[in-house]
Design a protein around this motif. Structure first.
Motif, PDB file in Angstrom:
ATOM      1  N   ASP A 390       1.167  -1.211   0.073  1.00  0.00           N
ATOM      2  CA  ASP A 390      -0.197  -0.123   0.052  1.00  0.00           C
ATOM      3  C   ASP A 390       0.582   1.016   0.002  1.00  0.00           C
ATOM      4  OD1 ASP A 390      -2.347  -1.363   0.026  1.00  0.00           O
ATOM      5  OD2 ASP A 390      -2.302  -1.731   2.149  1.00  0.00           O
ATOM      6  N   LYS A 391       1.903   1.154   1.047  1.00  0.00           N
ATOM      7  CA  LYS A 391       2.717   2.443   0.791  1.00  0.00           C
ATOM      8  C   LYS A 391       3.273   2.569  -0.403  1.00  0.00           C
ATOM      9  CE  LYS A 391       4.235   2.501   5.729  1.00  0.00           C
ATOM     10  NZ  LYS A 391       5.147   2.099   6.617  1.00  0.00           N
ATOM     11  N   ASN A 394       0.804   4.026  -2.859  1.00  0.00           N
ATOM     12  CA  ASN A 394       0.429   5.505  -2.725  1.00  0.00           C
ATOM     13  C   ASN A 394       1.497   6.425  -2.988  1.00  0.00           C
ATOM     14  OD1 ASN A 394      -1.808   4.780  -1.445  1.00  0.00           O
ATOM     15  ND2 ASN A 394      -1.171   4.709   0.748  1.00  0.00           N
ATOM     16  N   ARG A 395       2.822   5.862  -2.853  1.00  0.00           N
ATOM     17  CA  ARG A 395       3.856   6.887  -3.212  1.00  0.00           C
ATOM     18  C   ARG A 395       3.989   7.171  -4.834  1.00  0.00           C
ATOM     19  NH1 ARG A 395       6.220  11.004  -1.695  1.00  0.00           N
ATOM     20  NH2 ARG A 395       8.513  11.121  -2.373  1.00  0.00           N
ATOM     21  N   HIS A 397       1.011   7.161  -6.568  1.00  0.00           N
ATOM     22  CA  HIS A 397       0.227   8.135  -6.993  1.00  0.00           C
ATOM     23  C   HIS A 397       0.534   9.508  -6.596  1.00  0.00           C
ATOM     24  CE1 HIS A 397      -2.343   4.961  -8.071  1.00  0.00           C
ATOM     25  NE2 HIS A 397      -2.735   4.523  -6.680  1.00  0.00           N
ATOM     26  N   GLU A 398       1.411   9.681  -5.400  1.00  0.00           N
ATOM     27  CA  GLU A 398       1.854  10.905  -5.062  1.00  0.00           C
ATOM     28  C   GLU A 398       2.599  11.648  -5.890  1.00  0.00           C
ATOM     29  OE1 GLU A 398       1.933  10.143   0.089  1.00  0.00           O
ATOM     30  OE2 GLU A 398       3.812  10.431  -1.061  1.00  0.00           O
TER      31      GLU A 398
END
Ligand code: 4AD
Ligand code: MG
Length: 455
Positions: A390-391, A394-395, A397-398
């Motif tokens: 997940d991390k 997310n990264r 996406h960021e």
């Protein structure tokens, strides 16, 4: 047939007859006596050939032999313990295999490195480049030897890829088309030359635990510096189950192994370079073997640089703040003035490192490390990979990194990806470091840099 290497290895007895094939490095004669210095390519050192009018019917022809001519020499191997060179060949026959033409550009005078780059197809015939490329070859062998001894699997990741591993958009496109219609292109999508083998290699580390790549890498960085090439070679190990500190230890052990190998196998080349290119080379390399590398956190490094500026240190960019990307001048200050040793920086701000770096509990830093060395700056970049699915998603996406082409890489996290660390050693920067060369264009046979595609 005898090689000059065999002569240096004491494989030939005094007064034995030998036959040598090689190229003339220099030729001088007076009256009825002449001396040729010949290199046959099998060893860095030359052999002296003595020739006499009374022995050779073609004495006059041999006297006018030009530099770089190819010859065959038959003669007697003679130990000359009192002379400068420990042996020579007293020739009984010299055959001219190819007389070099008069316009051979490497006559005996000194040439600038810039000029020699324009004749890269010939420069390996000079002592300096002969030494550099022998050391390059030995270093490559020592790297394979190191990983082989330590039970690493050698992986060959693809050179044509569908992703830009570092997310920096500095890749060369591979296409068969003249438009940008990649959907109709060879692969049915946009393809590029690899900027790093890391992502593919991570997959293999999950099967073999300890792996490495050693291959060509391509970056369309338009940085015309002495340390950047558009095509360079990178060594990228990847190890499952190790952390940042163990990763730094692996880097240090590998570098020491290679330099030890060079000391054992390339003494003459190193001594030549120390005498002619960089008179601190041998002392510096000895220091690398003897001393433990320094480890500083990025945060400490920033404090050191701020103090240096406060004490009057001049930088082109004197605005030092936590979060900044360090420039070469800062990196070199840290390892040349502050520690005077190879120096690791670790725990970098996440904003200045790639998406795959492992986030730490402070939410500000990632478990990354760079190795800085005097004279070069950054030699190695590496770190721990984000193992949390997940991390890392997310990264991506960021950072607005499209995940479609990376899904396979992200998916690795779902199947037993507990921990993995690795690094990339820029091979040319390493060769600069161990030869004293100050320009990357002088340690790769045919360099590719912006607006430069000769040969
Ligand atoms: O720091 P970099 O970009 O790291 C990576 O590519 C990671 N994927 C490595 C990894 O963890 N597997 O590049 C690694 C090293 C640099 O420290 C530098 O020595 C060299 O590659 N390098 C270059 N060398 C010559 N010319 C260039 N344009 C280079 N870019 C990087
Ligand atoms: Mg880097």
């Amino acid at each position: 047939m005898t090689t000059v290497l065999q002569l240096y290895q004491n494989q030939v007895k005094n007064q034995d007859e030998v036959t040598i094939l090689g190229w003339v490095r220099s030729n001088r004669s007076s009256g009825k006596l002449g001396f040729l210095v010949v290199n046959d390519g099998t060893v860095f050192d030359n052999v002296q050939i003595v020739y006499k009018a009374e022995q050779l019917p073609n004495f006059l022809e041999i006297s006018s032999l030009r530099i770089s001519s190819a010859i065959k020499v038959v003669g007697k191997f003679c130990l000359t313990p009192s002379a400068k060179q420990t042996f020579e060949i007293q020739s009984t026959m010299i055959e001219i295999l190819d007389q070099a033409s008069e316009d051979y550009p490497l006559q005996k005078k000194e040439h600038s490195y810039e000029y020699l780059r324009e004749i890269a197809h010939l420069r390996a015939k000079t002592n300096t480049f002969n030494a550099i490329f022998r050391i390059r070859s030995s270093s490559a062998f020592a790297i394979h030897q190191f990983f082989n001894k330590n039970n690493f699997i050698y992986v060959h990741p693809p050179i044509i890829t569908g992703n830009d591993a570092e997310g920096a958009g500095e890749s060369f496109v591979v296409t068969t088309r003249t438009d940008n219609n990649y959907a109709e292109d060879f692969f049915g999508k946009k393809a590029s030359l690899t900027v790093s083998g890391q992502l593919h290699t991570e997959g293999f580390a999950q099967a073999f635990r300890q792996v490495y790549t050693f291959g060509p890498t391509f970056r369309a960085e338009n940085s015309n510096t002495t340390r950047h090439a558009a095509e360079f070679w990178m060594i990228e190990p990847e190890v499952a189950f190790i952390d940042l500190s163990e990763n730094m230890t692996l880097i240090e052990t590998m570098i020491k192994h290679i330099i030890n190998y060079l000391f054992a196998n390339n003494r003459h080349e190193l001594r030549f370079l120390n005498n002619n290119v960089d008179d601190k080379l041998l002392a510096r390399l000895q220091n690398v073997i003897d001393e433990e590398f320094v480890r500083l956190s990025y945060t400490t490094a920033i404090e050191i640089l701020q103090k240096a500026v406060a004490n009057g240190q001049q930088f082109e960019n004197p605005n030092i703040f936590w979060g900044m990307e360090l420039q070469t001048e800062h990196e070199r200050y840290l390892c040349e003035q502050e520690t005077k040793k190879p120096t690791f920086l670790f725990d970098y701000p996440k904003e200045i490192k790639a998406f795959y770096m492992k986030a730490q509990d402070d939410n500000k830093t990632v478990a990354a490390c760079d190795l800085l060395v005097p004279g070069i700056g950054e030699l190695v970049g590496g770190g721990v990979r984000e193992n949390d699915y997940d991390k890392i998603v997310n990264r991506c996406h960021e950072l607005k990194i499209p995940v479609a082409d990376l899904q396979w890489y992200l998916d690795l996290r779902k199947y037993g990806y507990y921990k993995s660390s690795g690094f990339g050693l820029g091979f040319e920067r390493f060769v600069m470091y161990v030869t004293g060369a100050t320009n990357i264009r002088d340690v790769i046979p045919f360099p590719r840099t912006p607006r430069n595609l000769l040969f």
